[in-house]
Motif scaffolding. Structure first.
Motif, PDB file in Angstrom:
ATOM      1  N   LYS A  93       0.629  -1.049   0.111  1.00 44.78           N
ATOM      2  CA  LYS A  93      -0.472   0.311  -0.126  1.00 44.78           C
ATOM      3  C   LYS A  93       1.092   1.679   0.352  1.00 44.78           C
ATOM      4  O   LYS A  93       0.424   2.581  -0.791  1.00 44.78           O
ATOM      5  CB  LYS A  93      -1.180  -0.322   1.248  1.00 44.78           C
ATOM      6  CG  LYS A  93      -1.916   1.413   1.437  1.00 44.78           C
ATOM      7  CD  LYS A  93      -3.085   1.168   2.331  1.00 44.78           C
ATOM      8  CE  LYS A  93      -4.366   1.222   2.864  1.00 44.78           C
ATOM      9  NZ  LYS A  93      -4.857   2.082   3.745  1.00 44.78           N
ATOM     10  N   GLN A  94       1.895   1.604   0.535  1.00 47.28           N
ATOM     11  CA  GLN A  94       2.772   2.629   0.738  1.00 47.28           C
ATOM     12  C   GLN A  94       3.641   2.577  -0.538  1.00 47.28           C
ATOM     13  O   GLN A  94       3.911   3.792  -1.467  1.00 47.28           O
ATOM     14  CB  GLN A  94       3.663   2.135   2.340  1.00 47.28           C
ATOM     15  CG  GLN A  94       3.538   2.234   3.426  1.00 47.28           C
ATOM     16  CD  GLN A  94       4.102   1.896   4.356  1.00 47.28           C
ATOM     17  OE1 GLN A  94       5.190   1.965   3.882  1.00 47.28           O
ATOM     18  NE2 GLN A  94       3.445   2.022   5.805  1.00 47.28           N
TER      19      GLN A  94
ATOM     20  N   GLY B  78       1.139   3.869  -3.094  1.00 49.10           N
ATOM     21  CA  GLY B  78       1.009   5.423  -3.064  1.00 49.10           C
ATOM     22  C   GLY B  78      -0.685   6.041  -3.781  1.00 49.10           C
ATOM     23  O   GLY B  78      -1.582   5.363  -3.714  1.00 49.10           O
ATOM     24  N   SER B  79      -0.308   7.163  -4.854  1.00 51.97           N
ATOM     25  CA  SER B  79      -1.073   7.597  -5.752  1.00 51.97           C
ATOM     26  C   SER B  79      -1.746   6.895  -6.373  1.00 51.97           C
ATOM     27  O   SER B  79      -2.718   7.239  -6.885  1.00 51.97           O
ATOM     28  CB  SER B  79      -1.012   8.762  -5.434  1.00 51.97           C
ATOM     29  OG  SER B  79      -0.286   9.269  -6.524  1.00 51.97           O
ATOM     30  N   LYS B  80      -0.548   5.667  -6.680  1.00 50.92           N
ATOM     31  CA  LYS B  80      -1.759   4.652  -8.296  1.00 50.92           C
ATOM     32  C   LYS B  80      -1.934   4.248  -7.726  1.00 50.92           C
ATOM     33  O   LYS B  80      -3.324   4.052  -9.213  1.00 50.92           O
ATOM     34  CB  LYS B  80       0.394   3.902  -8.164  1.00 50.92           C
ATOM     35  CG  LYS B  80       1.259   4.490  -8.832  1.00 50.92           C
ATOM     36  CD  LYS B  80       2.499   3.900  -8.554  1.00 50.92           C
ATOM     37  CE  LYS B  80       3.775   4.423  -9.231  1.00 50.92           C
ATOM     38  NZ  LYS B  80       4.868   3.235  -9.327  1.00 50.92           N
ATOM     39  N   VAL B  81      -3.249   3.913  -7.047  1.00 52.24           N
ATOM     40  CA  VAL B  81      -4.340   3.472  -6.586  1.00 52.24           C
ATOM     41  C   VAL B  81      -5.595   4.126  -7.877  1.00 52.24           C
ATOM     42  O   VAL B  81      -6.331   3.690  -8.146  1.00 52.24           O
ATOM     43  CB  VAL B  81      -4.497   2.891  -5.076  1.00 52.24           C
ATOM     44  CG1 VAL B  81      -5.681   2.470  -5.307  1.00 52.24           C
ATOM     45  CG2 VAL B  81      -3.322   1.516  -4.750  1.00 52.24           C
ATOM     46  N   THR B  82      -5.685   5.553  -7.233  1.00 48.13           N
ATOM     47  CA  THR B  82      -6.151   6.286  -7.245  1.00 48.13           C
ATOM     48  C   THR B  82      -6.389   6.475  -8.691  1.00 48.13           C
ATOM     49  O   THR B  82      -7.002   6.013  -9.659  1.00 48.13           O
ATOM     50  CB  THR B  82      -6.470   7.571  -6.764  1.00 48.13           C
ATOM     51  OG1 THR B  82      -5.866   6.952  -5.511  1.00 48.13           O
ATOM     52  CG2 THR B  82      -6.852   8.893  -7.759  1.00 48.13           C
ATOM     53  N   GLU B  83      -4.621   6.490  -9.296  1.00 44.84           N
ATOM     54  CA  GLU B  83      -4.599   6.858 -10.740  1.00 44.84           C
ATOM     55  C   GLU B  83      -5.189   5.305 -11.745  1.00 44.84           C
ATOM     56  O   GLU B  83      -6.018   6.071 -12.116  1.00 44.84           O
ATOM     57  CB  GLU B  83      -3.022   6.941 -10.860  1.00 44.84           C
ATOM     58  CG  GLU B  83      -2.803   8.329 -10.164  1.00 44.84           C
ATOM     59  CD  GLU B  83      -0.944   8.517 -10.948  1.00 44.84           C
ATOM     60  OE1 GLU B  83      -0.760   7.236 -11.480  1.00 44.84           O
ATOM     61  OE2 GLU B  83       0.083   8.981 -10.431  1.00 44.84           O
TER      62      GLU B  83
END
Length: 451
Positions: free
Chosen positions: A422-423, A426-431
């Motif tokens: 998860k760390q 980072g923001s790649k999940v939202t992307e």
């Protein structure tokens, strides 16, 4: 304690709903139950209302028992309520409650219809049990029925009941003016009306709509249609859509109404509804089963009366359009600015016809169709015409079929539950979640020549 059961099912003693009443009767021999089969005997009570009148006098509690038919009660029970009001039934101050069975398809609007009309008659309303058709065959359903009756009797002992709304003054209605008809018209819009000779306000609204509509219009007045009866839920139509009645309604519906480019419903508000004639019309459309045969066809309404006071009726109108997959072009009302409301509805209806305009369903439509989807899947052996329709129109959209998306969610879930991954993500999940939408936007820019 004398309980008068108003059995609204056209099946009389064979009613599934009534079996719950019979169950309670067995458990409580100390209570007196009287069954009035109003659904099965409605033709008799139209001629002679003396038996119901006498039964009302004996009752301590009126229990309305019925299956839910097309958003409301069966047309036969609807007609009985009209007769109660016409005959000034002596029920003021009587306690009342209701017991309905269904697959929970708009049982809320059916229950509200009974409540509103009971309170019109000055009755002390106690509550409703809305059960599934199969509930009585289960221990939990049996307990629910037992608990409901105990709760109703407790409320009577405590003299608890819902406050009866104050009667509002008669609304001021504004008659529509009728201009010269438009010269050029196209298309085919059918107006289905319950129009009696004395309905001058509704007639004026229809006349204006026909004059200002950009579409060719024709009127089908069901007020004097020779209905041989309301739907009796015999399922004769389940396999091939053939109604057991031979009064020509199926032909009228399929050849004169459903062939139009758009449909307008016109009525005068009566007993918090469209009236028992329209209820018969709606129920008899069960010859189409649960098939949305007018899907994509726009609808409009012409309503004479204080529609702003009728929350439940407005819900029925919107929900009917949503479940049917019909764009609701508007409601022409004679409460205020009558001419403008009719003109706007006519123009929106014509736009929808010309542009094949539809809207995605909201909760009313999505929720209602999921109930039907599951019902027809289970009953496909009986409702064969419905099953063929649902299958051919892709309406069996069960979520368990979407295995790819489910697998992807498992991967995302595993990622989100692992702190190290998860760390790193980072923001790649939202992307990643936005990626399909970004693709759509980029394609749109490309087609418009936007860099």
């Amino acid at each position: 304690m004398h309980i008068l059961v108003i059995n609204g099912s056209p099946k009389g003693d064979s009613s599934i709903t009534l079996q719950t009443v019979r169950y309670l009767e067995i458990l409580h021999p100390e209570l007196s139950f009287e069954i009035l089969n109003v659904g099965a005997k409605i033709s008799l009570y139209e001629k002679d209302f003396s038996d119901p009148t006498a039964a009302f006098q004996r009752a301590d509690l009126l229990l309305f028992s019925y299956p839910v038919y097309t958003f409301l009660v069966p047309s036969q029970l609807h007609r009985f309520i009209e007769l109660m009001k016409r005959n000034s039934a002596s029920v003021e101050g009587k306690y009342c409650a209701q017991l309905s069975t269904s697959k929970h398809f708009y049982d809320i609007t059916a229950n509200r219809f009974i409540k509103d009309n009971c309170q019109d008659l000055g009755m002390k309303y106690l509550g409703a049990l809305s059960a599934d058709m199969d509930d009585l065959t289960t221990p939990s359903g049996q307990k629910n029925a037992e608990d409901f009756l105990a709760f109703i009797l407790w409320n009577m002992k405590k003299e608890f009941f819902e406050p009866i709304p104050q009667k509002l003054p008669k609304p001021e209605l504004h008659r529509a003016s009728v201009p010269e008809p438009r010269a050029e018209k196209s298309g085919d819009v059918v107006i289905v009306a319950d129009l009696a000779s004395e309905d001058e306000e509704l007639q004026a609204m229809i006349d204006r709509f026909q004059a200002v509509s950009p579409n060719q219009t024709r009127l089908v007045n069901i007020h004097d249609f020779p209905f041989k009866g309301g739907c009796i839920s015999c399922f004769n139509c389940a396999s091939d859509g053939t109604c057991i009645y031979k009064d020509g309604f199926s032909q009228l519906l399929r050849e004169n109404i459903q062939t139009a480019d758009a449909i307008v419903i016109a009525f005068t508000i009566c007993d918090h509804s469209m009236g028992s004639v329209f209820k018969t019309y709606d129920d008899r459309q069960f010859c189409n089963g649960h098939r949305t045969v007018t899907m994509g066809k726009p609808f409009g309404y012409l309503v004479s009366g204080a529609l702003s006071r009728e929350e439940n009726l407005r819900t029925v109108i919107e929900a009917r359009a949503q479940v049917g997959g019909n764009y609701l072009a508007g409601i022409g009302s004679n409460e205020a600015d009558t001419d403008h409301s009719i003109d706007a509805m006519a123009e929106r209806l014509a736009y929808a016809v010309e542009h094949s305009y539809v809207q995605p369903s909201n909760f009313y439509g999505v929720g209602g169709m999921k109930i039907f989807r599951d019902l027809i899947w289970l009953m496909q052996g009986l409702m064969r015409a419905d099953h063929r329709f649902y299958k051919s129109h892709g309406q069996y959209d069960f979520p368990q079929k979407k295995t790819g998306k489910m697998a992807a969610m498992y991967l995302v879930g595993a990622l989100m539950n692992n702190q190290k991954l998860k760390q790193k993500a980072g923001s790649k999940v939202t992307e990643g979640m936005l990626a399909p939408y970004t693709k759509v936007l980029n394609q749109a820019k490309k087609e418009k020549g936007i860099s």
